[in-house]
Motif scaffolding. Structure first.
Motif, PDB file in Angstrom:
ATOM      1  N   ASP A 143      29.803   8.953  31.794  1.00  0.00           N
ATOM      2  CA  ASP A 143      29.781   7.556  31.338  1.00  0.00           C
ATOM      3  C   ASP A 143      28.548   6.849  31.892  1.00  0.00           C
ATOM      4  O   ASP A 143      27.864   6.122  31.174  1.00  0.00           O
ATOM      5  N   TYR A 144      28.281   7.062  33.181  1.00  0.00           N
ATOM      6  CA  TYR A 144      27.156   6.396  33.834  1.00  0.00           C
ATOM      7  C   TYR A 144      25.826   6.793  33.189  1.00  0.00           C
ATOM      8  O   TYR A 144      25.017   5.938  32.827  1.00  0.00           O
ATOM      9  N   VAL A 145      25.587   8.088  33.053  1.00  0.00           N
ATOM     10  CA  VAL A 145      24.309   8.560  32.498  1.00  0.00           C
ATOM     11  C   VAL A 145      24.129   8.065  31.071  1.00  0.00           C
ATOM     12  O   VAL A 145      23.051   7.575  30.698  1.00  0.00           O
ATOM     13  N   TYR A 146      25.181   8.155  30.251  1.00  0.00           N
ATOM     14  CA  TYR A 146      25.059   7.698  28.866  1.00  0.00           C
ATOM     15  C   TYR A 146      24.870   6.192  28.779  1.00  0.00           C
ATOM     16  O   TYR A 146      24.168   5.696  27.894  1.00  0.00           O
ATOM     17  N   ARG A 147      25.477   5.445  29.697  1.00  0.00           N
ATOM     18  CA  ARG A 147      25.267   3.993  29.719  1.00  0.00           C
ATOM     19  C   ARG A 147      23.812   3.664  30.047  1.00  0.00           C
ATOM     20  O   ARG A 147      23.191   2.813  29.402  1.00  0.00           O
ATOM     21  N   VAL A 148      23.249   4.343  31.041  1.00  0.00           N
ATOM     22  CA  VAL A 148      21.837   4.143  31.387  1.00  0.00           C
ATOM     23  C   VAL A 148      20.958   4.443  30.179  1.00  0.00           C
ATOM     24  O   VAL A 148      20.073   3.659  29.821  1.00  0.00           O
ATOM     25  N   LYS A 149      21.218   5.568  29.519  1.00  0.00           N
ATOM     26  CA  LYS A 149      20.418   5.969  28.340  1.00  0.00           C
ATOM     27  C   LYS A 149      20.515   4.919  27.239  1.00  0.00           C
ATOM     28  O   LYS A 149      19.503   4.518  26.655  1.00  0.00           O
ATOM     29  N   ARG A 150      21.725   4.450  26.945  1.00  0.00           N
ATOM     30  CA  ARG A 150      21.920   3.420  25.911  1.00  0.00           C
ATOM     31  C   ARG A 150      21.157   2.144  26.248  1.00  0.00           C
ATOM     32  O   ARG A 150      20.503   1.557  25.389  1.00  0.00           O
ATOM     33  N   GLU A 151      21.270   1.706  27.493  1.00  0.00           N
ATOM     34  CA  GLU A 151      20.603   0.470  27.899  1.00  0.00           C
ATOM     35  C   GLU A 151      19.092   0.597  27.790  1.00  0.00           C
ATOM     36  O   GLU A 151      18.416  -0.330  27.339  1.00  0.00           O
ATOM     37  N   LEU A 152      18.555   1.728  28.213  1.00  0.00           N
ATOM     38  CA  LEU A 152      17.109   1.945  28.090  1.00  0.00           C
ATOM     39  C   LEU A 152      16.695   1.956  26.618  1.00  0.00           C
ATOM     40  O   LEU A 152      15.672   1.368  26.253  1.00  0.00           O
ATOM     41  N   ASP A 153      17.472   2.629  25.780  1.00  0.00           N
ATOM     42  CA  ASP A 153      17.167   2.668  24.342  1.00  0.00           C
ATOM     43  C   ASP A 153      17.153   1.272  23.738  1.00  0.00           C
ATOM     44  O   ASP A 153      16.244   0.935  22.966  1.00  0.00           O
ATOM     45  N   VAL A 154      18.154   0.457  24.071  1.00  0.00           N
ATOM     46  CA  VAL A 154      18.242  -0.904  23.529  1.00  0.00           C
ATOM     47  C   VAL A 154      17.007  -1.712  23.914  1.00  0.00           C
ATOM     48  O   VAL A 154      16.498  -2.506  23.126  1.00  0.00           O
ATOM     49  N   MET A 155      16.508  -1.495  25.126  1.00  0.00           N
ATOM     50  CA  MET A 155      15.334  -2.242  25.594  1.00  0.00           C
ATOM     51  C   MET A 155      14.017  -1.623  25.161  1.00  0.00           C
ATOM     52  O   MET A 155      12.957  -2.157  25.460  1.00  0.00           O
ATOM     53  N   GLY A 156      14.098  -0.491  24.472  1.00  0.00           N
ATOM     54  CA  GLY A 156      12.875   0.173  24.023  1.00  0.00           C
ATOM     55  C   GLY A 156      12.108   0.849  25.149  1.00  0.00           C
ATOM     56  O   GLY A 156      10.905   1.041  25.055  1.00  0.00           O
ATOM     57  N   ILE A 157      12.816   1.222  26.207  1.00  0.00           N
ATOM     58  CA  ILE A 157      12.183   1.886  27.346  1.00  0.00           C
ATOM     59  C   ILE A 157      12.481   3.373  27.267  1.00  0.00           C
ATOM     60  O   ILE A 157      13.630   3.784  27.248  1.00  0.00           O
ATOM     61  N   ARG A 158      11.431   4.163  27.186  1.00  0.00           N
ATOM     62  CA  ARG A 158      11.595   5.619  27.182  1.00  0.00           C
ATOM     63  C   ARG A 158      11.344   6.107  28.601  1.00  0.00           C
ATOM     64  O   ARG A 158      10.289   5.862  29.169  1.00  0.00           O
ATOM     65  N   ASP A 159      12.335   6.779  29.156  1.00  0.00           N
ATOM     66  CA  ASP A 159      12.253   7.242  30.537  1.00  0.00           C
ATOM     67  C   ASP A 159      12.459   8.744  30.565  1.00  0.00           C
ATOM     68  O   ASP A 159      13.529   9.242  30.198  1.00  0.00           O
ATOM     69  N   GLU A 160      11.442   9.485  30.983  1.00  0.00           N
ATOM     70  CA  GLU A 160      11.503  10.943  30.934  1.00  0.00           C
ATOM     71  C   GLU A 160      12.594  11.522  31.833  1.00  0.00           C
ATOM     72  O   GLU A 160      13.254  12.489  31.457  1.00  0.00           O
TER      73      GLU A 160
END
Length: 182
Positions: A143-160
């Protein structure tokens, strides 16, 4: 003016509204990257199965994108008191140079983890296995990892670091296929 840099949950949960945030803007810090190497033993994991959660760690040539929050000087004491309580005793605020999306460079506070719950083996396979086993008060490691990924996607931040971990987790979650002609 006072600036704070958020690279995890601070970016998206609207905490800043309670402290009269003047401006929020995409920003980055250089020489750092996100790392899923802080072990959560309560919120997202347990002592027996800690969940890898975010911290920022030094990396030559690294860039960590996030959100910079600007506050009036009069809000500074309350903002940092709240953030020290929220982040916990293992985190330490350090001033860093923030490059705002506008190109402006400002100095701001960023919270770095200095506690004992550091995951020493940061091999992605190991981290992914930990994520898949973890369950805490607020949910699972997944849940935590997918939440981080979703939030980054919404903000347009790509994090390797996040993208790489999500790829490894996805492979581990795929059903095993029998070998042909076995």
């Amino acid at each position: 003016m006072i600036w704070v840099f958020g690279y995890g949950s601070l970016m998206s949960d609207v905490w800043e509204a309670d402290y009269n945030c003047l401006r929020r803007e995409r920003a980055c810090i250089f020489g750092y990257e996100r790392s899923f190497t802080k072990a959560s033993t309560v919120n997202w994991g347990s002592k027996s199965h800690p969940a890898p959660t975010l911290q920022v760690v030094p990396l030559n040539g690294g860039v960590c994108s996030g959100i910079a929050f600007e506050f009036d000087e009069t809000s500074g004491e309350a903002v940092f008191a709240y953030l020290r309580q929220r982040e916990g005793k293992g985190f330490e605020c350090q001033n860093v140079a923030l490059e705002l999306e506008t190109g402006e460079i400002v100095e701001g506070g960023c919270f770095f983890y200095r506690g004992k719950n550091v995951i020493a083996d940061n091999d992605l396979d190991h981290i992914a296995n930990m994520v898949l086993k973890a369950h805490g008060r607020d949910g699972t490691g997944l849940d935590y990892v997918y939440r981080v990924k979703r939030e980054l996607d919404v903000m347009g931040i790509r994090d390797e670091a996040t993208e790489a971990l999500v790829r490894v987790i996805a492979k581990k979650r795929q059903p095993k296929r029998p070998a042909p002609f076995a």
